[in-house]
Write an enzyme that holds these catalytic residues in place. Structure first.
Site, short mmCIF file in Angstrom:
data_model
loop_
_atom_site.label_atom_id
_atom_site.label_comp_id
_atom_site.label_asym_id
_atom_site.label_seq_id
_atom_site.Cartn_x
_atom_site.Cartn_y
_atom_site.Cartn_z
N VAL A 98 -2.07 -4.84 1.45
CA VAL A 98 -2.89 -5.12 0.28
C VAL A 98 -2.01 -5.19 -0.96
O VAL A 98 -1.22 -4.30 -1.23
CB VAL A 98 -3.99 -4.07 0.11
CG1 VAL A 98 -4.80 -4.33 -1.16
CG2 VAL A 98 -4.91 -4.07 1.33
N VAL A 225 20.04 11.70 3.91
CA VAL A 225 20.76 12.27 2.77
C VAL A 225 20.40 13.75 2.68
O VAL A 225 19.22 14.09 2.47
CB VAL A 225 20.43 11.53 1.47
CG1 VAL A 225 21.06 12.22 0.28
CG2 VAL A 225 20.89 10.08 1.56
N HIS A 497 -1.06 6.87 -0.67
CA HIS A 497 -0.59 6.39 -1.97
C HIS A 497 -0.07 7.56 -2.81
O HIS A 497 -0.51 7.75 -3.94
CB HIS A 497 -1.74 5.71 -2.73
CG HIS A 497 -2.36 4.55 -2.02
ND1 HIS A 497 -3.64 4.10 -2.30
CD2 HIS A 497 -1.88 3.73 -1.05
CE1 HIS A 497 -3.93 3.07 -1.53
NE2 HIS A 497 -2.87 2.83 -0.76
N ALA A 531 7.66 5.36 -6.44
CA ALA A 531 6.30 5.73 -6.88
C ALA A 531 6.25 7.11 -7.52
O ALA A 531 5.28 7.42 -8.22
CB ALA A 531 5.34 5.67 -5.70
#
Length: 561
Positions: A98, A225, A497, A531
């Site tokens: 999306v 890492v 999200h 984000a």
């Protein structure tokens, strides 16, 4: 053999990392991209990733962090696996594709809250830059960017989706042809990162063979890492671990693109974060930044599903997965307009049961609850403690309950009721997750149950009550606010999200971690560009906003250089 020193060392090959690797290596700079999961050459991408329907790739555990779990609601006994991508392309390689942007007001609020230069007028050029929109050419869209954007045509809508569209119209949620045009309440065909019914991930778009052929760009997959290397307040490189052992790499600038969960975890393991917490774990303090790991946000949601007759299901050759997306305003006090979202699916999973179910997945599109990411210990082998603390802000809980009632009413609409049979409150619990794992055993089990559901309506209702749900019906929940509240809190899920754990802001803001260019406060040589820097989660699926962030930050870095 890889060199040991680079101009830029990028941690994380997800959406933002792929953008950074492309843009920063374009001028001849030496760039190393380190990814914990597998890398796939452009001519060897697995079929489940290429598939325009994402359900196989999403449920492939090979592409996820295997041990990452999360607390969804504080004080509710539910600690669950949290699906986050661990492969080149990150979430863009397994998500629903999306391609929403969010509200212009989201970005204006980012800027007014301390992220200078991130207002809508400033970010729109980078939304345009990332895309090649195959359907629209106007002031809102770009047509020559790396990422193709196309849409599910209304001609492909199933009977279920068409019926829900009619119900939306009657409730004042109009049809909008372009969901990334003028923002407002409405429903639309879904913009997708897709071409010719096939996924186009950030890795495919930004790391094609021509980019990978650059001699100064190196990609190091299946390498973790461990921590950042520092000299005083200067970050100089990273320590890594892989199957071949441990190794250190150095760079003029280290850029974290590991996402809203692993970027703050890496900072904290490296001594950058809340000093009191880190000291208790025996971690030497490099910089006391109280905001690292705080302000974690997500889009909290629940769903209602229903049985669909064969003619109303998603066609086998239809594009995408989510066929229709809607935004509407809750009208709740203290909340902005267009603060809620609904995705309509005429196929709820890859297996035979999922193919028979239509789902309305609805969520709070502008949430206010915040959680935390913290360390359990100093080891990189231990996943961080993730607590979303969903619904801790009453505005989120109240709106989600109100949305449940609204969606239940939609399913009673005269166009929808004959199509969506035996609707029920659906959950994303342990049982549903287990049966959704992509394998032959689950296919066989769900095939038997699906055949029984087809055989008689009475048997189908019995299966829904005793096998699929916990016995609670939609009517039970609507008749008791206490039961509805309990159901929401026990079954709310995120939409994968996560944002805002290293959020941008003024250095005087104790909750901010980075400045408007991604530089970590009080340190040199390290930036964050994923984000996690979002001041709050925008009213959109976060993949396209994350790519926009990387485009804008890479541009700033190159201009500075």
């Amino acid at each position: 053999m890889y060199p040991l020193f680079f101009d830029y060392l990028i941690v994380g090959g997800g959406s933002s990392g792929c953008v950074m690797a492309n843009r920063l290596s374009a001028d001849g700079s030496q760039v190393l991209l380190v990814e914990a999961g597998p890398d796939f050459a452009p001519d060897a991408i697995p079929d489940d990733i290429l598939d325009g329907n994402p359900t196989r790739a999403y449920y492939n555990t090979r592409y996820q962090w295997p041990s990452l779990t999360a607390t969804i609601v504080q004080n509710v006994s539910r600690h669950t696996h949290y699906e986050q991508a661990r492969l080149i392309g990150g979430g863009s390689s397994i998500n629903a594709q999306v391609a929403n942007r969010g509200a212009p007001a989201d970005y204006d609020d980012w800027a007014s809250g301390g992220a200078a230069g991130w207002d809508w007028e400033s970010v729109l050029p980078f939304f345009r830059r990332l895309e090649s929109d195959l359907d629209f050419s106007n002031e809102y869209h770009g047509n020559d960017g790396p990422l193709p954007i196309t849409r599910v045509g209304k001609a492909e809508w199933s009977g279920f989706i068409c019926a829900v569209s009619e119900a939306y119209q009657s409730r004042g949620i109009p049809f909008r042809p372009d969901f990334n045009g003028e923002f407002g309440d409405g429903h639309s065909v879904v913009p997708l990162t897709n071409r010719n019914r096939r996924r186009v991930s950030a890795a495919m778009a930004y790391l094609p063979a021509s980019v990978r052929a650059r001699p100064h760009l190196k990609i190091l997959p299946e390498t973790t890492v461990v921590r950042l290397i520092s000299s005083g307040r200067q970050i100089t490189g990273v320590e890594t671990e892989s199957k071949t052992g441990q190794k250190s790499y150095f760079a003029e600038t280290v850029i974290l693109c590991a996402g809203a969960i692993h970027s703050p975890a890496l900072l904290m393991r490296s001594g950058i974060g809340p000093a009191g917490q880190l000291s208790k774990l025996g971690i030497a303090i490099v910089a006391n930044l109280d905001g690292v790991g705080k302000n974690l946000q997500e889009h909290p949601g629940v769903a209602i599903s229903a049985y669909l007759k064969p003619n109303d299901r998603m066609a086998p050759n239809a594009t995408g997965y989510i066929q229709m997306h809607a935004r509407y305003s809750s009208g709740h006090e203290g909340c902005p307009s267009t603060d809620m979202a609904i995705s309509a699916l005429a196929k709820s999973a890859w297996h035979p049961i999922g193919k028979r179910l239509g789902t309305l997945n609805f969520w709070v599109n502008r949430s206010f609850s915040t959680g935390t990411v913290s360390l359990k210990n100093s080891s990189h082998a231990t996943e961080p403690e993730v607590n979303f603390n969903m619904l801790s802000d009453n505005r989120d809980a109240d709106r989600l309950k109100k949305a449940f009632r609204f969606v239940a009413q939609l399913l009673e609409h005269k166009a929808v009721a004959p199509v969506a049979l035996d609707p029920f409150p659906s959950t994303w619990t342990g049982r549903a997750k287990r049966i959704s794992s992509y394998n032959r055993i689950n296919y066989g089990i769900t095939g038997v149950v699906a055949a029984l559901m087809d055989s008689s309506s009475r048997l189908r209702r019995g299966i829904i009550k005793s096998v699929i749900t916990d016995g609670r019906s939609i009517a039970d929940l609507l008749n008791s606010d206490e039961l509805l509240d309990r159901f929401i809190r026990q079954n709310v899920f995120g939409n994968f999200h996560p944002t805002s754990t290293c959020r941008m802001g003024s250095s005087e803001d104790l909750n901010s971690v980075t400045d408007a260019s991604g530089r970590v406060h009080r340190l040199a040589g390290v930036r964050v560009a994923d984000a996690s820097v979002m001041p709050f989660c925008p009213r959109a699926n976060t993949n396209i906003p994350t790519i926009m962030i990387a485009e804008k930050m890479s541009d700033a870095i190159l201009n500075e250089r």
